[in-house]
Design an enzyme around this catalytic site. Structure first.
Site, PDB file in Angstrom:
ATOM      1  N   ASP A  15       0.854  -1.190   0.000  1.00 53.84           N
ATOM      2  CA  ASP A  15       0.000   0.000   0.000  1.00 53.84           C
ATOM      3  C   ASP A  15       0.893   1.244   0.000  1.00 53.84           C
ATOM      4  O   ASP A  15       1.779   1.369   0.861  1.00 53.84           O
ATOM      5  CB  ASP A  15      -0.900   0.024   1.237  1.00 53.84           C
ATOM      6  CG  ASP A  15      -1.892  -1.141   1.249  1.00 53.84           C
ATOM      7  OD1 ASP A  15      -2.003  -1.836   0.223  1.00 53.84           O
ATOM      8  OD2 ASP A  15      -2.541  -1.351   2.286  1.00 53.84           O
ATOM      9  N   ASP A 136     -16.096  -3.206  -0.687  1.00 45.66           N
ATOM     10  CA  ASP A 136     -15.616  -2.966   0.677  1.00 45.66           C
ATOM     11  C   ASP A 136     -16.834  -2.821   1.576  1.00 45.66           C
ATOM     12  O   ASP A 136     -17.643  -1.902   1.389  1.00 45.66           O
ATOM     13  CB  ASP A 136     -14.762  -1.702   0.717  1.00 45.66           C
ATOM     14  CG  ASP A 136     -13.614  -1.760  -0.284  1.00 45.66           C
ATOM     15  OD1 ASP A 136     -13.048  -2.846  -0.465  1.00 45.66           O
ATOM     16  OD2 ASP A 136     -13.291  -0.724  -0.878  1.00 45.66           O
TER      17      ASP A 136
END
Length: 244
Positions: A15, A136
């Site tokens: 990330d 999500d």
């Protein structure tokens, strides 16, 4: 890179935020638990340890800030395994640029949910295998825009819709447990798996090899692991033994 019928791919997460490899708690800026210079070298490390695919998220892009396309391009030069990329992909032109640059699989979130026809267009042009949608889930509803805005639909509902539009796979993240290193529960994942016929990759709360064993008992085709690897809760090479 297609998903295998009998394999659960272990995908290390890289990330990127402010040019560094980080791990956040539940995606919240300012909660960095891990900060490592040079994401390119981090990606290379996972490849050298045996990763078959690297999961890269542009957190700056996801949060509506600048993108990290230069670092992503450097990662593509650094590794030879496929890259799965998401974060901040807000229009079809940028998506096409990334796919043309060598990204193996693109993860579309907010844009795909707000404009599902883009999935159809990209899938027709590049093939379904290269188009993944991110669902999500927070408190049972799908969230978008860097997990800051709730929709009115559940992951199974949107999963069926986006599969019909041409999505080749789904990345399912349980935001309630993501980054907390406290384990997870399988019910939301199983509900999604029961609703769709395309491959599902799971992310969120993976803390131990036992968690991976739990996932092996489902039909999930891949698992993204972040904090547990960087905090050495899970040994990556041991995790890879659970792929087959």
């Amino acid at each position: 890179m297609s998903f295998s019928d009998n394999k659960m791919l272990i995908m290390p997460a890289v990330d990127i935020k402010n040019g560094k490899c980080v791990q956040l708690v539940q995606g919240q800026p300012g909660t960095e638990q891990v900060i490592i210079e040079n994401p390119q070298k981090v990606a290379r490390k996972w490849q050298d340890l045996g990763a078959e695919i690297i999961h890269v998220i542009d957190l700056d892009g996801a949060l509506g800030n600048r993108d990290n396309i230069n670092i992503v391009q450097d990662i593509l030069k650094e590794v030879s395994v496929p890259i799965q990329l998401g974060g901040g992909i807000r229009n079809q032109e940028y998506a096409e640029k990334l796919l043309d640059s060598g990204i193996e699989r693109l993860i579309l979130g907010t844009m795909a949910i707000e404009n599902p026809e883009i999935i159809s267009s990209l899938s027709q042009e590049y093939g379904k295998d290269r188009i993944m949608v991110a669902l999500d889930s927070k408190d049972s509803l799908v969230v978008i825009k860097g997990w800051r805005e709730k929709t009115s639909q559940t992951a199974p509902e949107l999963g069926k819709l986006l599969e019909a539009k041409g999505a080749g796979s789904i990345l399912f993240t349980n935001v309630n447990v993501e980054g907390l290193l406290g384990g997870f529960y399988t019910e939301p994942l199983i509900d999604l798996l029961d609703a769709v016929n395309i491959p599902v990759v799971y992310s969120g709360g993976i803390t131990s090899l036992d968690d991976l064993q739990k996932l092996r008992k489902t039909q999930v085709k891949g698992v993204v692991i972040g904090s547990a690897l960087y905090k050495e809760k899970i040994d990556f090479e041991e995790a890879l033994k659970l792929q087959d």
